[in-house]
Design an enzyme around this catalytic site. Structure first.
Site, PDB file in Angstrom:
ATOM      1  N   ILE A  63       0.768  -1.588   0.290  1.00 24.21           N
ATOM      2  CA  ILE A  63       0.113   0.094  -0.917  1.00 24.21           C
ATOM      3  C   ILE A  63       1.398   0.926  -0.124  1.00 24.21           C
ATOM      4  O   ILE A  63       1.109   1.895   1.335  1.00 24.21           O
ATOM      5  CB  ILE A  63      -0.799  -0.214   1.112  1.00 24.21           C
ATOM      6  CG1 ILE A  63      -1.737  -0.928   1.520  1.00 24.21           C
ATOM      7  CG2 ILE A  63      -2.102   1.024   1.131  1.00 24.21           C
ATOM      8  CD1 ILE A  63      -3.073  -1.680   2.117  1.00 24.21           C
ATOM      9  N   PRO A  64       1.211   1.419  -1.422  1.00 24.62           N
ATOM     10  CA  PRO A  64       2.310   2.990  -1.558  1.00 24.62           C
ATOM     11  C   PRO A  64       1.389   3.884  -1.023  1.00 24.62           C
ATOM     12  O   PRO A  64       0.079   4.159  -1.681  1.00 24.62           O
ATOM     13  CB  PRO A  64       2.667   3.211  -2.748  1.00 24.62           C
ATOM     14  CG  PRO A  64       2.070   1.891  -2.979  1.00 24.62           C
ATOM     15  CD  PRO A  64       0.840   0.857  -2.374  1.00 24.62           C
ATOM     16  N   HIS A  65       1.935   5.027  -0.738  1.00 20.64           N
ATOM     17  CA  HIS A  65       1.320   6.266  -0.601  1.00 20.64           C
ATOM     18  C   HIS A  65       2.139   7.633   0.291  1.00 20.64           C
ATOM     19  O   HIS A  65       3.843   7.639  -0.078  1.00 20.64           O
ATOM     20  CB  HIS A  65       0.253   6.319   0.882  1.00 20.64           C
ATOM     21  CG  HIS A  65       0.657   6.014   1.467  1.00 20.64           C
ATOM     22  ND1 HIS A  65       1.131   4.432   2.416  1.00 20.64           N
ATOM     23  CD2 HIS A  65       1.693   6.507   3.142  1.00 20.64           C
ATOM     24  CE1 HIS A  65       1.570   4.565   3.178  1.00 20.64           C
ATOM     25  NE2 HIS A  65       1.665   6.057   4.232  1.00 20.64           N
ATOM     26  N   ALA A  66       1.858   8.642  -0.234  1.00 18.56           N
ATOM     27  CA  ALA A  66       2.297   9.592   0.144  1.00 18.56           C
ATOM     28  C   ALA A  66       1.683  10.739   0.663  1.00 18.56           C
ATOM     29  O   ALA A  66       1.039  10.506   1.312  1.00 18.56           O
ATOM     30  CB  ALA A  66       3.099  10.503  -1.575  1.00 18.56           C
TER      31      ALA A  66
END
Length: 155
Positions: A63-66
């Protein structure tokens, strides 16, 4: 919070050479759907480079995010199912088959989105269904079913 999910935010049987390309595939879906600016995708990749594979939260799922200030425009998720799993460098949960990118406009929406996502993904059957989905509607059904439960049970 997952109400924004639609077919244009889902890619099935996608090909990626490595984790970075997998993250970019998911991030670019957010950009193409006006959920994030292109710099948000770069920030997601940079976050993994700086912090490692902590985004691989369970077997086969990342679950990539920024950060919101890195170009998030809407509360949104995108889902990429990989044709061939890729290594992210996680000691227990590699290789990754499903990448779910998150875009949140502030910390409250991030927490709410993560909570809603956790309700769906806590059911291991749903993760397996995501891995095996042959049609985008199958993915939508996983999230729509759980959204119906939220409304009925008052989550």
């Amino acid at each position: 919070m997952i109400k924004e999910l639609c077919e244009s935010l889902i890619e099935l049987n996608a090909e990626a050479r490595d984790w970075e390309e997998a993250v970019k595939l998911a991030g670019n879906l957010l950009v193409e759907n006006d959920c994030a600016e292109s710099r948000f995708v770069d920030a997601m990749v940079e976050t993994v480079k700086l912090r490692g594979a902590y985004i691989v939260i369970s077997k086969g799922l990342a679950i990539p995010h920024a950060r919101p200030e890195d170009g998030a425009k809407k509360v949104c998720i995108s889902i990429v199912q990989l044709k061939k799993p890729v290594e992210f460098g996680h000691p227990k949960n590699d290789p990754v088959e499903i990448v779910i990118a998150l875009s949140s406009i502030d910390s409250k929406s991030h927490i709410n989105l993560m909570s809603d996502l956790a309700k769906v993904l806590s059911d291991k059957n749903n993760i397996e269904k995501l891995k095996k989905a042959a049609k985008k509607q199958e993915v939508l059904d996983i999230f729509n079913f759980n959204k119906s439960l939220k409304e009925v049970r008052g989550y």
